[in-house]
Design an enzyme around this catalytic site. Structure first.
Site, PDB file in Angstrom:
ATOM      1  N   GLU A  32      27.828   2.455  -2.978  1.00  0.00           N
ATOM      2  CA  GLU A  32      28.297   2.073  -1.643  1.00  0.00           C
ATOM      3  C   GLU A  32      28.853   0.654  -1.658  1.00  0.00           C
ATOM      4  OE1 GLU A  32      24.795   2.760   0.767  1.00  0.00           O
ATOM      5  OE2 GLU A  32      24.711   4.828   0.061  1.00  0.00           O
ATOM      6  N   GLU A  66      22.861   8.645  -0.454  1.00  0.00           N
ATOM      7  CA  GLU A  66      22.143   8.399  -1.706  1.00  0.00           C
ATOM      8  C   GLU A  66      21.868   9.672  -2.492  1.00  0.00           C
ATOM      9  OE1 GLU A  66      21.639   6.750   1.046  1.00  0.00           O
ATOM     10  OE2 GLU A  66      21.973   4.677   0.436  1.00  0.00           O
ATOM     11  N   HIS A 134      13.079  -2.860   2.964  1.00  0.00           N
ATOM     12  CA  HIS A 134      14.058  -3.496   2.078  1.00  0.00           C
ATOM     13  C   HIS A 134      13.382  -4.434   1.086  1.00  0.00           C
ATOM     14  CE1 HIS A 134      16.888  -2.210   5.199  1.00  0.00           C
ATOM     15  NE2 HIS A 134      17.887  -2.490   4.385  1.00  0.00           N
TER      16      HIS A 134
END
Ligand SMILES: Cc1ncc(C[n+]2csc(CCOP(=O)(O)OP(=O)(O)O)c2C)c(N)n1
Ligand SMILES: [Mg+2]
Lengths: 347, 341
Positions: A32, A66, A134
């Site tokens: 990405e 993904e 994250h």
């Protein structure tokens, strides 16, 4: 002649990709926000500018998909390409779990060895004030999966050499990079150590399954990966002032694991501390510790110690995060524990 | 329908958008000045969507949000103090400093703490709607997501399930033309997100997301349909973020002409003009609203700055639901935070 300049991990990875893409037309990047003019080169600039040389055909920008990124990379690998796929944060590996765990890791085995899956899957790990979705260090999830190799470089030399080795490997390699080690500067990286190295101009690889001794010492061995290597080196500096010699070993790949290097170090020191940023409970360090006790117990002067993240998700708040990620000070105090506990004295 | 909106409601839409804009602009400055930890994903330019959609929701209705959660939180009625304190990673924040910019929310006020895995909230919104359907409540769930989310399997799986079970969920796509640095047309074979809904038999519309009253009207229809039990609907709003994707992004993949074109459609300027033309807002009243909003934002930021960081023991809190029966999760050799108290 110009002296070669030290480079960052991000640059080392970019150089590895560039050289491998020049060397082998089958190497293709899939991910990405890559290959976009004016774009970022992925979330952490590793693939920055590569579209200028290789075009968008080999720097394939994907939708946010993904599962399809990993699945397509598997299929392309089986069909004759050598894909280097990436997810922007390792936390998103969980979106591709079926492709990674049920497919990539198992197809070679369940096909009786018919299939080769020369796939590299890059993924940034580590806490950096982004919180629970994250900031994970998820290597142990994959450490438990037969069929995946796991690389985790702690510096530019290793990053470049391991990535080249991974690309040339015929099995799927999960390639973990630490966000605080890329070499980005700035106030949002207060905990990032500065890690640059001069790397050879000539082609080289770091074979998967070979450890690196970052610092030699006779009193205690610290085994760590990624950011923890650098904190261990800081701890070693501190302890050197007290005359304690710390040996810092980085396995560089968790699978395969360089048992020879660790055994050799234990012959010398007889004491071991394992440090990782992944959770301590059920972490890969537990497996190493249990194996050391069972197989190399005769070399130990004291029980193996472990230092790792507590059994809570990564928090956002900086003071909580500081308490979550192991620190150099904690490494120092845990080393003292390792030194204080002596089997002989216990008896 | 627009013409029949009560006057005070039309003013309310204006004020709410202004609250988000002024708050976001302040947050941007503070972030640039190094006062805020982590990262921020901001929503200047997209205020009409958050405000126009939330305007039609009751307090008991749910919304789900994304990494770009500030505007949704403000529009759903989370007090600015709680929002600001969360961005400052303080204990008084809506997630007690454990979530941050990407995870704003307060379930009691109808906002599921935002989910920063792109599209991760879509199946969850479906499930929230399922719970309300099964409980016999008429609460509606609105699921906000970006154009980038339609590339994921989670979007398609969630939308399909919502349609098959005719759930009271409204899928609101904020198509701001980019997913991070990636332009929408690079990753979508069809020009509109609304087209995707056809495959699931979900009614869908594409609406100007830079004009708050049409935004509100489209949402009103979708929400009342869902409330009546007529099943899901997808509303795609065409919009634009003025800021970078996140902290240091400078939008080098966009061009100035494009930014200028969208800037001319600014939702706040448009609503102000509309109110002025309708004789509902004069300069004096506009100045007063701006002053009130500025004061509220300043108060929130002062509050957040002065608030306390979470206590160290908070690291171990809330891993599991509090007050559960059974043994505590004790493990030899592990710290639990109790000793350090
Ligand atoms: C599953 C997943 N993949 C990648 C990311 C990294 N990421 C964060 S935001 C973003 C772009 C999202 O674009 P869009 O859905 O259009 O929302 P916008 O940012 O435009 O509001 C990406 C790729 C993520 N958070 N989750
Ligand atoms: Mg978008």
């Amino acid at each position: 002649m110009n002296q070669p300049r030290p480079i960052t991990v991000a640059r080392a990875l970019r150089d590895a990709l560039t050289e491998e893409m020049r060397r082998d037309e089958r190497v293709v990047c899939i991910g990405e926000d890559i290959g976009i003019p004016g774009g970022w080169g992925g979330a952490f600039s590793v693939t920055w500018g590569l579209e200028r040389e290789f075009g968008q055909g080999r720097m394939r920008n994907t939708p946010i998909s993904e599962a399809a990124i990993v699945g397509a990379a598997i299929g392309a690998a089986i069909g004759g390409m050598r894909p280097v796929a990436d997810v922007q944060y390792s936390d998103f590996l969980f979106c591709a779990m079926d492709q990674l765990v049920n497919q990539a890791a198992k197809l070679c085995y369940m096909s009786g060895g018919q299939l080769r899956i020369p796939l590299v899957l890059r993924a940034p790990v580590g806490s950096n004030t982004r919180g629970a979705q994250h900031g994970q260090c998820p290597e142990t999830h994959f450490f438990h999966i037969p069929g995946l190799k796991i690389a985790c470089p702690a510096g530019p030399y290793d990053a470049k050499g391991l990535l080249k080795a991974a690309i040339r490997d015929d099995s799927p390699v999960l390639f973990l990079e630490h966000k605080l080690l890329y070499g980005a500067k700035g106030r949002t990286q207060p905990r990032a150590p500065s890690v640059t190295e001069v790397v050879p101009k000539e082609d080289y690889i770091v074979p998967l399954g070979t450890a690196r001794i970052w610092r030699e010492g006779a009193d205690v061995t610290v085994l760590g990966t990624l950011l923890m290597v650098h904190l261990a080196l800081q701890a070693a500096d501190i302890l050197a002032g007290d005359g304690i010699e710390v040996e810092v070993i980085d396995p560089r790949t968790l699978i395969p694991f360089d048992w020879e290097a660790l055994e050799e170090s234990l012959h010398k020191t007889g004491r071991l501390l394992i440090v990782h940023e992944d959770h301590r409970r059920g972490g890969w360090g537990a497996e190493i510790a249990a194996t050391v006790h069972a197989e190399f117990g005769h070399l130990l002067k004291a029980p193996v110690q472990r230092l790792a993240a507590p059994f809570v998700p990564p928090p956002f708040s900086p003071p909580l995060e500081a308490a979550f990620v192991p620190s150099a000070d904690q490494i120092v105090s845990t080393i003292h524990k390792t030194l204080a506990k002596d089997y002989d004295e216990c008896q | 329908m627009t013409d029949t909106l009560p006057d005070n409601h039309r003013l309310h839409l204006y004020r709410e958008m202004l609250r988000i804009r002024v708050f976001e602009d302040h947050i941007f400055e503070l972030f640039e000045a190094g006062r805020l930890p982590g990262t921020v994903h901001q929503s200047q330019g997209q205020e009409a969507v958050a405000v126009g959609v939330c305007a039609h929701l009751e307090k008991g209705d749910f919304i789900t949000s994304t990494h770009r959660s500030h505007g949704h939180a403000v529009a759903k009625g989370i007090p600015l103090r709680e929002v600001a304190a969360e961005l400052y990673a303080k204990a008084a924040g809506c997630c007690h400093g454990k979530g941050g910019s990407m995870h704003l929310g307060n379930l009691a006020l109808g906002m599921l703490p935002a989910i920063a895995i792109v599209a991760g909230s879509i199946p969850i919104a479906t499930g929230l709607a399922l719970s309300q359907q099964m409980l016999g409540s008429d609460r509606v769930t609105v699921c906000f997501f970006g154009d980038g989310a339609v590339g994921t399997g989670a979007f398609h799986e969630g939308a399909n399930l919502a349609a098959v079970w005719q759930l009271p969920v409204v899928l609101v796509c904020e198509n701001n033309q980019y997913a991070a640095s990636t332009p929408f047309d690079l990753t979508s074979p069809v020009p509109n997100v609304a087209t995707r809904a056809q495959a699931y038999g979900i009614p869908a519309v594409t609406v100007d997301g830079m004009d708050v009253e049409p935004v509100r009207d489209a949402a009103a229809e979708a929400i009342s349909r869902a409330r009546k039990g007529a099943g899901p609907m997808l509303v795609e709003y065409e919009t634009f973020r003025y800021c970078g994707h996140s902290r240091s992004d400078r939008n080098k993949y966009r061009n100035e002409e494009e930014e200028r074109r969208w800037g001319e459609r600014d939702p706040i300027v448009r609503q102000q003009r509309r109110l002025q033309e309708a004789g509902l807002l004069d300069d004096e009243a506009a100045a007063q609203i701006r002053a009130e909003v500025a004061a509220e934002v300043e108060d929130a930021i002062d509050f957040a700055q002065a608030a306390e960081a979470p206590l160290p023991v908070a690291l171990w809190a809330d891993v599991f639901a509090p007050g559960e029966a059974g043994m505590p999760d004790y493990w030899p050799g592990e710290e639990t935070g109790e000793v350090s108290q």
